[in-house]
Write a protein that holds these residues in place. Structure first.
Motif, mmCIF file in Angstrom:
data_model
loop_
_atom_site.group_PDB
_atom_site.id
_atom_site.type_symbol
_atom_site.label_atom_id
_atom_site.label_comp_id
_atom_site.label_asym_id
_atom_site.label_seq_id
_atom_site.Cartn_x
_atom_site.Cartn_y
_atom_site.Cartn_z
ATOM 1 N N GLU A 112 38.813 13.757 1.513
ATOM 2 C CA GLU A 112 39.465 14.404 0.378
ATOM 3 C C GLU A 112 39.302 15.917 0.407
ATOM 4 O O GLU A 112 39.944 16.618 -0.383
ATOM 5 C CB GLU A 112 38.902 13.846 -0.932
ATOM 6 C CG GLU A 112 39.203 12.361 -1.126
ATOM 7 C CD GLU A 112 38.651 11.831 -2.436
ATOM 8 O OE1 GLU A 112 38.043 12.640 -3.180
ATOM 9 O OE2 GLU A 112 38.840 10.628 -2.730
ATOM 10 N N ASP A 113 38.460 16.412 1.306
ATOM 11 C CA ASP A 113 38.252 17.861 1.422
ATOM 12 C C ASP A 113 39.464 18.475 2.131
ATOM 13 O O ASP A 113 39.572 18.441 3.356
ATOM 14 C CB ASP A 113 36.971 18.144 2.208
ATOM 15 C CG ASP A 113 36.598 19.619 2.209
ATOM 16 O OD1 ASP A 113 37.496 20.462 1.962
ATOM 17 O OD2 ASP A 113 35.430 19.933 2.498
ATOM 18 N N GLN A 114 40.406 19.022 1.373
ATOM 19 C CA GLN A 114 41.639 19.559 1.942
ATOM 20 C C GLN A 114 41.391 20.780 2.823
ATOM 21 O O GLN A 114 42.113 21.012 3.800
ATOM 22 C CB GLN A 114 42.615 19.917 0.812
ATOM 23 C CG GLN A 114 43.086 18.710 0.007
ATOM 24 C CD GLN A 114 43.790 17.690 0.887
ATOM 25 O OE1 GLN A 114 44.850 17.950 1.431
ATOM 26 N NE2 GLN A 114 43.180 16.516 1.030
ATOM 27 N N GLU A 115 40.382 21.564 2.499
ATOM 28 C CA GLU A 115 40.037 22.719 3.332
ATOM 29 C C GLU A 115 39.609 22.251 4.719
ATOM 30 O O GLU A 115 40.033 22.807 5.742
ATOM 31 C CB GLU A 115 38.915 23.517 2.667
ATOM 32 C CG GLU A 115 38.460 24.746 3.456
ATOM 33 C CD GLU A 115 39.491 25.856 3.471
ATOM 34 O OE1 GLU A 115 39.480 26.642 4.440
ATOM 35 O OE2 GLU A 115 40.306 25.931 2.513
ATOM 36 N N LEU A 116 38.757 21.213 4.753
ATOM 37 C CA LEU A 116 38.296 20.663 6.016
ATOM 38 C C LEU A 116 39.460 20.058 6.801
ATOM 39 O O LEU A 116 39.559 20.233 8.023
ATOM 40 C CB LEU A 116 37.220 19.602 5.755
ATOM 41 C CG LEU A 116 36.675 18.845 6.977
ATOM 42 C CD1 LEU A 116 36.092 19.806 8.005
ATOM 43 C CD2 LEU A 116 35.635 17.818 6.538
ATOM 44 N N HIS A 117 40.340 19.349 6.091
ATOM 45 C CA HIS A 117 41.493 18.729 6.749
ATOM 46 C C HIS A 117 42.401 19.804 7.371
ATOM 47 O O HIS A 117 42.926 19.635 8.487
ATOM 48 C CB HIS A 117 42.280 17.900 5.742
ATOM 49 C CG HIS A 117 43.218 16.917 6.370
ATOM 50 N ND1 HIS A 117 42.788 15.860 7.143
ATOM 51 C CD2 HIS A 117 44.582 16.848 6.358
ATOM 52 C CE1 HIS A 117 43.841 15.174 7.581
ATOM 53 N NE2 HIS A 117 44.933 15.751 7.116
ATOM 54 N N THR A 118 42.546 20.914 6.677
ATOM 55 C CA THR A 118 43.358 22.029 7.182
ATOM 56 C C THR A 118 42.740 22.615 8.446
ATOM 57 O O THR A 118 43.436 22.919 9.418
ATOM 58 C CB THR A 118 43.495 23.119 6.113
ATOM 59 O OG1 THR A 118 44.085 22.561 4.932
ATOM 60 C CG2 THR A 118 44.350 24.264 6.604
ATOM 61 N N VAL A 119 41.428 22.788 8.431
ATOM 62 C CA VAL A 119 40.725 23.338 9.600
ATOM 63 C C VAL A 119 40.877 22.413 10.806
ATOM 64 O O VAL A 119 41.113 22.863 11.930
ATOM 65 C CB VAL A 119 39.232 23.567 9.274
ATOM 66 C CG1 VAL A 119 38.452 23.918 10.540
ATOM 67 C CG2 VAL A 119 39.078 24.676 8.237
ATOM 68 N N LEU A 120 40.741 21.107 10.571
ATOM 69 C CA LEU A 120 40.885 20.148 11.671
ATOM 70 C C LEU A 120 42.283 20.222 12.282
ATOM 71 O O LEU A 120 42.445 20.199 13.519
ATOM 72 C CB LEU A 120 40.607 18.731 11.167
ATOM 73 C CG LEU A 120 39.134 18.377 10.935
ATOM 74 C CD1 LEU A 120 39.015 17.106 10.107
ATOM 75 C CD2 LEU A 120 38.400 18.208 12.270
#
Length: 397
Positions: A112-120
């Protein structure tokens, strides 16, 4: 007390003896100066790079570490972070394929961490970019921006992908959208300038290509008009001629030939690079083949002016010396007979060598194949000549 003192003394003596022996003998299982780095690299905790072939059996210790990293009890966010770090490690090692695999593993955690998903997504775009998977990299950069539209690294990567794909207008759009939220970013500013430069150059090349095509088209139309005005008939080499009657009506075959007046019809059937052209005075110059079936030889004239006579070329080719294949010394201009063959009617037309090329090409039964007129040359009265003409209809011009 005395016994205890003696026992302690014996123990000290034994330790001293052991230490003396340890100093003089090398430990058999010790790491040597030559192999200690290699041996350390086999220990998962100290490995600098992961094994190329990892099946979980040949490296059980590494499997244990992997199990810890990917422990099912950990949250999706924790797993995604571990996989991101693993991907970053492979990326630094320039092992981009494994980096893509690690980042993909993190993305599939659907944390659910959208920042992390964006980085990936952005990191995987970078790995794809270095692998040359530009479309995949662009897709990841686009997906990252859908989550976080102002993500700088995603914007830069998207612009770089568009540059690689030569989609310069799209690259400019990525830069412009990025500069709205990062107006002073030097990387975006540089990419914007470069993209605009390439876009202008590409547009200029397109304009030049269109102008060149238009010029060629005009020249082609002019050339085809000149050929048609002369009544010269062209045939495409790819289309076999239709069998016709022996009628020599002027219109027979003409409609088919005229309908095929095209640039393809002007291309030489041989890889000669020669093609009919018009000079400044309006005269046509044709590539022409002379065929010598008796010896299976040929001559090629790249620019035979339509107003020139055949005898002029024959004198040039055979007037001073004989070709090396003419061992009997028969090919002298005065001995030569010139023909063209009408394959539709199986007729040989004998050409007066004093005639011009244009006069022959305008004959109602002459069809230029593949833009290259061809003529047969035989030695008058020779045995081969007699055999060649036997059974064929002969007509003189």
């Amino acid at each position: 007390m005395m016994a205890s003192s003696d026992a302690q003394h014996d123990s000290d003596d034994g330790m001293d003896a052991f230490m003396d022996k340890f100093k003089t003998q090398r430990y058999k299982n010790a790491l040597s100066e030559d192999n200690w780095e290699e041996e350390f690299d086999k220990v998962p905790m100290f490995m600098k790079t992961a094994p190329e072939e990892f099946d979980g059996i040949s490296h059980p210790e590494l499997s244990c570490l992997q199990a810890i990293i990917h422990d099912e009890d950990r949250t999706p966010e924790e797993k995604a972070v571990s996989l991101k770090d693993e991907g970053n490690y492979f990326f630094k090692e320039k092992n981009y394929k494994k980096a893509v695999m690690a980042y993909t593993g993190g993305i599939t955690q659907k944390c659910e961490d959208q920042e992390l998903h964006t980085v990936l997504l952005t990191n995987r775009a970078a790995a794809h970019f270095h692998l040359g998977n530009i479309r995949s990299a662009l897709n990841d950069a686009t997906a990252a921006r859908k989550i976080k539209p102002d993500h700088l690294k995603a914007i830069i990567r998207g612009a770089q992908c568009c540059m690689k794909l030569r989609s310069f207008a799209e690259a400019i759009q990525w830069c412009d959208e990025g500069l709205k939220v990062h107006p002073r970013d030097n990387k975006l500013l540089e990419l914007r300038v470069t993209a605009d430069k390439h876009k202008r150059a590409a547009e200029r090349d397109v304009r030049k290509a269109k102008a060149k095509d238009k010029k060629l088209w005009v020249e082609k139309e002019k050339l085809l008009a000149a050929i048609q005005d002369r009544g010269i008939k062209l045939l495409q080499p790819v289309k076999p001629r239709k069998r016709s009657s022996d009628s020599e009506d002027e219109g027979e075959g003409s409609s088919e030939a005229i309908s095929q007046l095209s640039l393809d019809g002007l291309s030489s059937r041989e890889v000669t690079g020669a093609q009919v052209f018009m000079d400044e005075q309006g005269s046509l110059h044709w590539p022409v083949f002379f065929l010598y079936p008796e010896h299976q030889q040929s001559d090629f004239i790249s620019a035979f002016c339509e107003n020139s006579c055949f005898i002029d070329h024959l004198v040039t080719m055979f007037g001073e010396e004989f070709p090396p294949w003419d061992t009997d010394r028969k090919y002298h201009p005065k001995n030569l007979l010139l023909y063209f063959e009408d394959e539709q009617t199986e007729t040989l037309y004998q050409v007066n060598t004093e005639m011009s090329l244009l006069k022959v090409l305008q004959h109602k039964r002459y069809f230029v194949q593949a833009g290259t007129p061809s003529f047969i040359i035989l030695v008058n009265g020779s045995g081969f000549w007699k055999k060649f003409v036997t059974g064929k209809k002969m007509i003189g011009l």
